[in-house]
Design a protein around this motif. Structure first.
Motif, short mmCIF file in Angstrom:
data_model
loop_
_atom_site.label_atom_id
_atom_site.label_comp_id
_atom_site.label_asym_id
_atom_site.label_seq_id
_atom_site.Cartn_x
_atom_site.Cartn_y
_atom_site.Cartn_z
N MET A 54 153.56 23.44 46.55
CA MET A 54 153.15 22.14 47.06
C MET A 54 154.41 21.30 47.20
O MET A 54 155.41 21.56 46.55
CB MET A 54 152.19 21.46 46.08
N ARG B 94 160.86 26.00 50.86
CA ARG B 94 159.54 26.52 51.24
C ARG B 94 159.60 28.04 51.42
O ARG B 94 158.63 28.74 51.13
CB ARG B 94 159.04 25.85 52.52
N ARG C 67 144.85 19.89 48.65
CA ARG C 67 145.37 21.00 47.85
C ARG C 67 145.79 20.45 46.49
O ARG C 67 146.40 19.40 46.41
CB ARG C 67 146.57 21.60 48.58
N PRO D 20 147.45 21.18 42.41
CA PRO D 20 148.27 22.08 41.59
C PRO D 20 147.37 23.05 40.83
O PRO D 20 146.24 22.72 40.46
CB PRO D 20 148.98 21.13 40.62
N ASP E 184 155.57 17.33 46.80
CA ASP E 184 154.98 16.13 46.21
C ASP E 184 156.08 15.15 45.80
O ASP E 184 157.26 15.49 45.72
CB ASP E 184 154.17 16.53 44.98
N SER F 241 155.73 23.30 42.53
CA SER F 241 155.77 22.07 43.32
C SER F 241 157.22 21.72 43.60
O SER F 241 158.04 21.71 42.68
CB SER F 241 155.12 20.90 42.57
N GLN G 70 142.45 14.96 47.47
CA GLN G 70 143.55 15.80 47.96
C GLN G 70 143.02 17.09 48.57
O GLN G 70 142.02 17.64 48.11
CB GLN G 70 144.51 16.13 46.82
N ASP H 77 154.26 29.28 48.45
CA ASP H 77 152.97 28.64 48.18
C ASP H 77 153.12 27.30 47.47
O ASP H 77 152.14 26.71 47.02
CB ASP H 77 152.09 29.56 47.33
#
Length: 137
Positions: free
Chosen positions: A16, A9, A54, A56, A18, A62, A52, A14
């Protein structure tokens, strides 16, 4: 030493976070295909995308988790487009890298997947995403 989710992170602020599939077994299978370079695309129902918080974005990253919820790789979205289930082409099915790579296999397995999610129709709208593997953790 593998990077932790926290470290990833920091590296991809930024990004995601998943997983693929709807079960630990499917998540493992699909991430293996991604790491092997066989899976460079995925799709989801437009309905699920609209739920969702947020989404992609082209150029976005991601962090993908495995069945144990540990990071296994980082992907970069290269494209997104809207299509319908009945308009998926053999080339699109092949990009998903699953099974025998045929459109028939793709249709059979994705119909099952969407039925498990509680919604399937041959004319349902899908968001088709292409991506590239950036980093294996």
């Amino acid at each position: 030493m593998a990077m932790t989710l926290e470290q990833l992170r920091d590296k991809y602020p930024d990004a995601m976070v998943d997983t693929f599939g709807d079960s630990p077994e499917l998540a493992s299978e699909l991430t293996t295909l991604i790491i092997a370079g066989k899976k460079v695309a995925s799709c989801g129902s437009l309905r699920s995308w609209q739920e969702q918080e947020r989404l992609p974005q082209p150029g976005g990253y991601s962090i993908i988790l495995n069945r144990e919820q540990q990071p296994v790789c980082v992907l970069r979205t290269t494209g997104l487009f809207l299509t319908r289930f009945d308009r998926v082409t053999p080339e699109m099915a092949m990009l998903e890298g699953e099974g025998d790579l045929s459109l028939d296999y793709w249709r059979q397995e994705h119909q099952r997947y969407f039925q498990r999610a509680g919604y399937f129709h041959t004319e349902m709208e899908l968001i088709f995403e292409t991506f590239q593997l950036v980093e294996v953790i």
